[in-house]
Enzyme design. Structure first.
Site, PDB file in Angstrom:
ATOM      1  N   LYS A  19       0.815  -1.220   0.000  1.00 40.31           N
ATOM      2  CA  LYS A  19       0.000   0.000   0.000  1.00 40.31           C
ATOM      3  C   LYS A  19       0.847   1.267   0.000  1.00 40.31           C
ATOM      4  O   LYS A  19       0.427   2.274  -0.569  1.00 40.31           O
ATOM      5  CB  LYS A  19      -1.028  -0.011   1.135  1.00 40.31           C
ATOM      6  CG  LYS A  19      -0.455   0.128   2.525  1.00 40.31           C
ATOM      7  CD  LYS A  19      -1.547  -0.034   3.572  1.00 40.31           C
ATOM      8  CE  LYS A  19      -0.936  -0.286   4.940  1.00 40.31           C
ATOM      9  NZ  LYS A  19      -0.025   0.747   5.440  1.00 40.31           N
ATOM     10  N   ARG A  94      -6.854   3.499  11.324  1.00 38.34           N
ATOM     11  CA  ARG A  94      -6.407   2.133  11.577  1.00 38.34           C
ATOM     12  C   ARG A  94      -7.351   1.398  12.510  1.00 38.34           C
ATOM     13  O   ARG A  94      -7.166   0.227  12.788  1.00 38.34           O
ATOM     14  CB  ARG A  94      -5.044   2.240  12.255  1.00 38.34           C
ATOM     15  CG  ARG A  94      -4.118   1.090  12.035  1.00 38.34           C
ATOM     16  CD  ARG A  94      -3.045   1.403  11.102  1.00 38.34           C
ATOM     17  NE  ARG A  94      -1.804   0.701  11.303  1.00 38.34           N
ATOM     18  CZ  ARG A  94      -0.735   0.986  10.588  1.00 38.34           C
ATOM     19  NH1 ARG A  94      -0.762   1.953   9.700  1.00 38.34           N
ATOM     20  NH2 ARG A  94       0.352   0.312  10.765  1.00 38.34           N
ATOM     21  N   ARG A 133      11.441  -7.363   2.819  1.00 37.57           N
ATOM     22  CA  ARG A 133      11.717  -5.963   3.143  1.00 37.57           C
ATOM     23  C   ARG A 133      12.629  -5.872   4.368  1.00 37.57           C
ATOM     24  O   ARG A 133      13.507  -5.020   4.443  1.00 37.57           O
ATOM     25  CB  ARG A 133      10.407  -5.218   3.399  1.00 37.57           C
ATOM     26  CG  ARG A 133      10.600  -3.723   3.605  1.00 37.57           C
ATOM     27  CD  ARG A 133       9.286  -2.991   3.696  1.00 37.57           C
ATOM     28  NE  ARG A 133       8.637  -3.174   4.972  1.00 37.57           N
ATOM     29  CZ  ARG A 133       7.421  -2.720   5.270  1.00 37.57           C
ATOM     30  NH1 ARG A 133       6.713  -2.101   4.360  1.00 37.57           N
ATOM     31  NH2 ARG A 133       6.904  -2.915   6.463  1.00 37.57           N
ATOM     32  N   ARG A 139      14.195  -2.619   8.759  1.00 38.40           N
ATOM     33  CA  ARG A 139      13.320  -1.818   9.618  1.00 38.40           C
ATOM     34  C   ARG A 139      13.178  -2.485  10.973  1.00 38.40           C
ATOM     35  O   ARG A 139      12.975  -3.689  11.063  1.00 38.40           O
ATOM     36  CB  ARG A 139      11.935  -1.684   8.966  1.00 38.40           C
ATOM     37  CG  ARG A 139      11.703  -0.316   8.374  1.00 38.40           C
ATOM     38  CD  ARG A 139      10.397  -0.244   7.644  1.00 38.40           C
ATOM     39  NE  ARG A 139       9.236  -0.446   8.522  1.00 38.40           N
ATOM     40  CZ  ARG A 139       7.996  -0.152   8.153  1.00 38.40           C
ATOM     41  NH1 ARG A 139       7.761   0.358   6.965  1.00 38.40           N
ATOM     42  NH2 ARG A 139       6.994  -0.365   8.970  1.00 38.40           N
ATOM     43  N   ARG A 150       1.740  -7.009  14.217  1.00 45.54           N
ATOM     44  CA  ARG A 150       1.111  -6.004  13.352  1.00 45.54           C
ATOM     45  C   ARG A 150       0.012  -6.623  12.489  1.00 45.54           C
ATOM     46  O   ARG A 150      -1.032  -6.020  12.278  1.00 45.54           O
ATOM     47  CB  ARG A 150       2.178  -5.314  12.495  1.00 45.54           C
ATOM     48  CG  ARG A 150       3.035  -4.378  13.355  1.00 45.54           C
ATOM     49  CD  ARG A 150       4.373  -4.084  12.732  1.00 45.54           C
ATOM     50  NE  ARG A 150       4.256  -3.263  11.546  1.00 45.54           N
ATOM     51  CZ  ARG A 150       5.013  -3.394  10.468  1.00 45.54           C
ATOM     52  NH1 ARG A 150       5.923  -4.338  10.411  1.00 45.54           N
ATOM     53  NH2 ARG A 150       4.862  -2.593   9.458  1.00 45.54           N
TER      54      ARG A 150
HETATM   55  P1  AMP Z   1       3.088   1.527   8.915  1.00 43.43           P
HETATM   56  O1  AMP Z   1       4.306   1.988   8.182  1.00 43.43           O
HETATM   57  O2  AMP Z   1       1.817   2.122   8.363  1.00 43.43           O
HETATM   58  O3  AMP Z   1       3.016   0.043   9.043  1.00 43.43           O
HETATM   59  O4  AMP Z   1       3.218   2.119  10.394  1.00 43.43           O
HETATM   60  C1  AMP Z   1       4.311   1.798  11.232  1.00 43.43           C
HETATM   61  C2  AMP Z   1       3.909   1.926  12.691  1.00 43.43           C
HETATM   62  O5  AMP Z   1       3.509   3.283  12.973  1.00 43.43           O
HETATM   63  C3  AMP Z   1       2.719   1.078  13.110  1.00 43.43           C
HETATM   64  O6  AMP Z   1       3.094  -0.260  13.423  1.00 43.43           O
HETATM   65  C4  AMP Z   1       2.230   1.846  14.337  1.00 43.43           C
HETATM   66  O7  AMP Z   1       3.085   1.635  15.450  1.00 43.43           O
HETATM   67  C5  AMP Z   1       2.424   3.296  13.903  1.00 43.43           C
HETATM   68  N1  AMP Z   1       1.225   3.803  13.195  1.00 43.43           N
HETATM   69  C6  AMP Z   1       1.130   4.137  11.869  1.00 43.43           C
HETATM   70  N2  AMP Z   1      -0.103   4.576  11.572  1.00 43.43           N
HETATM   71  C7  AMP Z   1      -0.829   4.502  12.716  1.00 43.43           C
HETATM   72  C8  AMP Z   1      -2.177   4.789  13.053  1.00 43.43           C
HETATM   73  N3  AMP Z   1      -3.062   5.235  12.135  1.00 43.43           N
HETATM   74  N4  AMP Z   1      -2.563   4.601  14.343  1.00 43.43           N
HETATM   75  C9  AMP Z   1      -1.697   4.174  15.276  1.00 43.43           C
HETATM   76  N5  AMP Z   1      -0.423   3.855  15.023  1.00 43.43           N
HETATM   77  C10 AMP Z   1       0.030   4.017  13.759  1.00 43.43           C
END
Ligand code: AMP
Length: 202
Positions: A19, A94, A133, A139, A150
């Site tokens: 995404k 989320r 990745r 990461r 996650r």
């Molecule tokens: P992502 O790159 O979208 O997977 O986000 C990485 C991390 O950022 C997630 O595992 C959460 O810890 C935090 N995070 C990102 N977006 C949100 C959100 N909308 N609500 C809460 N935590 C978020």
């Protein structure tokens, strides 16, 4: 009269669905900024800001940052001039609380979402992409245990937001398996069927 270009979009899918990459391509095609909460939080951590300090441990564990904080960060970002006529949000909302926060914010501006892109990718495929990745980018939240956390949070908290948007008739389910170009073309075709217009510059 020239039609005003506007597209207010969400892209939703499990980690490893692609995404982030597709979000940038689609945002470019429609001439709107791609706004990723994950990227914003990672940038805050890297810069050592107050926000970064608050979210470091949460992100490392793969847990969700509290809604109040996340929604405030998003409201601030959406208030910037480049998001005035549209945006593509990646990674937000989320959970159902964040859906309510975004609704309240948009309603306050007399706006609404145009479409929610759901990238559908089989679980094994997302895990494979995430593991790859992890090897390539290293990461901190791409370890096996954190990936599992996650994905579990996605299924428990994020998948239900799609039911809300489905009820509003704005979800486009897109097959997320294929080449990058094939997937981008599928999304663009679905959005064009909704009457959204690609940016002339794209
Ligand atoms: P992502 O790159 O979208 O997977 O986000 C990485 C991390 O950022 C997630 O595992 C959460 O810890 C935090 N995070 C990102 N977006 C949100 C959100 N909308 N609500 C809460 N935590 C978020």
């Amino acid at each position: 009269m020239t039609a005003v270009q506007s597209a207010r979009l969400l892209i939703v899918g499990p980690q490893g669905s692609g995404k982030g990459t597709q979000g940038i391509r689609i945002a470019d095609a429609f001439g709107v900024p791609a706004i990723s909460t994950g990227d914003m939080f990672r940038a805050a951590v890297a810069s050592g800001s107050d926000l970064g300090t608050q979210v470091t441990a949460i992100i490392q564990a793969g847990d969700l940052v509290p809604d109040e904080l996340t929604s405030a960060v998003v409201a601030d970002r959406l208030s910037q001039p480049d998001a005035a006529s549209g945006f593509l949000l990646d990674g937000y909302p989320r959970n159902l609380g964040q859906v309510a926060d975004l609704d309240a914010f948009l309603t306050g501006r007399g706006e609404e979402l145009d479409a929610v892109i759901e990238l559908v990718v089989p679980r094994e495929e997302s895990i494979e992409r995430l593991t790859q990745r992890a090897a390539e980018q290293g990461r901190a939240d791409d370890t096996e245990q954190v990936i599992a956390n996650r994905l579990a949070i996605y299924e428990r908290e994020t998948a239900p937001i799609l039911d809300v948007y489905r009820g509003r008739g704005i979800v486009d389910e897109i097959d997320g398996v294929g080449t990058l170009d094939e997937i981008t073309d599928r999304v663009i075709a679905a959005l064009e069927r909704r009457g959204l217009m690609r940016s002339a510059a794209a």
